[in-house]
Design a protein around this motif. Structure first.
Motif, mmCIF file in Angstrom:
data_model
loop_
_atom_site.group_PDB
_atom_site.id
_atom_site.type_symbol
_atom_site.label_atom_id
_atom_site.label_comp_id
_atom_site.label_asym_id
_atom_site.label_seq_id
_atom_site.Cartn_x
_atom_site.Cartn_y
_atom_site.Cartn_z
ATOM 1 N N LEU A 90 0.836 -1.208 0.000
ATOM 2 C CA LEU A 90 0.000 0.000 0.000
ATOM 3 C C LEU A 90 0.871 1.259 0.000
ATOM 4 N N ALA A 113 2.072 1.985 -3.431
ATOM 5 C CA ALA A 113 1.067 2.162 -4.478
ATOM 6 C C ALA A 113 0.927 3.631 -4.845
ATOM 7 N N LEU A 136 -3.921 3.957 -3.588
ATOM 8 C CA LEU A 136 -3.955 3.888 -2.126
ATOM 9 C C LEU A 136 -5.255 4.469 -1.598
ATOM 10 N N THR A 195 -8.156 2.090 -2.200
ATOM 11 C CA THR A 195 -8.120 0.929 -1.314
ATOM 12 C C THR A 195 -8.653 1.282 0.067
#
Length: 263
Positions: free
Chosen positions: A89, A92, A97, A100
Motif C-alpha cells: 500500500l 502504491a 492507495l 483501497t
C-alpha cells in the motif's frame, strides 16, 4: 414472530434477521474479533443484504472482546493472503492507495443510513478499528468491562476508518485529540460521562438491554424515526435557521403522509 434467518456467515461475520431486527455478529472470538479486509468486505455485504423490512440493526460480538482492532498480520511483510500488505500500500500510487482505503471504509459507513437505527453492543476491548466500528453505529450500549482505545497514532498511523468525525461530534475536539494522541483506554464510566455510550450495564445484562432498546425504537412509526434521524444527523452541518427550515419540511411530509395528502 418469524424464526431467525441467517443471511450471511463468512470471514468472521454473521448476519441474522428476525422480523424488523437484524443482528450482525463478529464471530471470531478465538482471535478477539480482530479485523481484516475480508471481514470488512463481509460487513459491506451484510449491509447490502439487509431486507427492506429491517428497522433496527444490532452489532454485537462473541467472546470476551468486541474487537481487538486490526489483525496484527496486517503489519507483517507478507500481510494477508491475496491482499496488499502495508508495504504494498505504501508503494502504491496515491490514487490506488486512496481507493483501497475507501473500500475499507465502506464497512464502517452504511451503519449511518437513515432507514435503520444501529446499536453497537460492546464488551471488553474495542481497540482501533474495533473502536471505530462501534463509533459507526448510532447508539452504543456497553458492558461495565468495556475498554475503548484509539491506538493508530501509537503505531505511527492515523484513524482512517471513518471514526474521527463521530468521535469528535460525540466528545468534542479537545477530548477526541487527547484520546487519539495518547491511545489511552476509556472505560465504561467515562464513556457514559462523555457521551461515547448511551448506557453501561453488567456484561450479563448486555444482550437483554439491547433487546429492550431495540423494542423501544420499534414502537414509533418507521417514517417518523427515519425523518427524525435525518434531521439530527444533518443538524451539526446547518445553521439554526437552516435547521428550522429542514424541520418544517420534514414535518410537512409527515403531516401530508398522515392525512393521506399528496405532495
Amino acid at each position: 414472530m418469524s424464526d431467525p434467518t441467517v443471511l450471511l456467515e463468512r470471514d468472521g461475520v454473521r448476519l441474522v434477521t428476525e422480523d424488523s431486527v437484524a443482528t450482525v455478529t463478529l464471530c471470531n472470538a478465538a482471535k478477539r474479533n480482530a479485523q481484516s479486509p475480508a471481514l470488512w468486505r463481509a460487513l459491506v455485504e451484510a449491509g447490502r443484504l439487509l431486507p427492506g423490512s429491517v428497522r433496527v440493526v444490532v452489532l454485537r460480538a462473541e467472546g470476551v472482546s468486541f474487537s481487538a482492532g486490526l489483525d496484527r498480520q496486517a503489519f507483517t511483510p507478507e500481510g494477508f493472503d491475496g491482499e496488499p500488505s502495508f508495504v504494498d500500500l505504501a508503494r502504491a500510487p496515491g490514487g490506488e492507495l486512496d481507493a483501497t482505503i475507501a473500500e475499507y471504509q465502506a464497512a464502517f459507513t452504511w451503519w449511518r443510513r437513515n432507514d435503520v437505527v444501529t446499536i453497537a453492543a460492546v464488551q471488553g476491548h474495542a481497540i482501533g478499528a474495533g473502536f471505530q466500528l462501534a463509533l459507526a453505529c448510532d447508539l452504543r450500549v456497553v458492558a461495565d468491562d468495556v475498554q475503548f482505545a484509539m491506538r493508530e497514532t501509537s503505531l505511527g498511523l492515523v484513524p482512517d476508518l471513518a471514526g474521527t468525525k463521530p468521535l469528535t461530534e460525540l466528545v468534542g475536539y479537545a477530548r477526541a485529540l487527547e484520546i487519539c494522541a495518547t491511545g489511552r483506554f476509556v472505560d465504561a464510566e467515562e464513556a457514559c460521562a462523555v457521551g461515547l455510550a448511551n448506557v453501561a450495564v453488567p456484561a450479563a445484562e448486555l444482550d437483554a438491554t439491547v433487546k429492550d432498546l431495540a423494542g423501544a425504537l420499534l414502537a414509533a412509526p418507521r417514517d417518523a424515526v427515519i425523518e427524525t434521524k435525518a434531521l439530527l444527523r444533518e443538524a451539526s452541518g446547518r445553521t439554526y435557521e437552516e435547521q428550522r427550515v429542514a424541520e418544517r419540511a420534514a414535518q410537512g411530509r409527515r403531516l401530508r403522509d398522515l392525512a393521506g395528502v399528496g405532495e
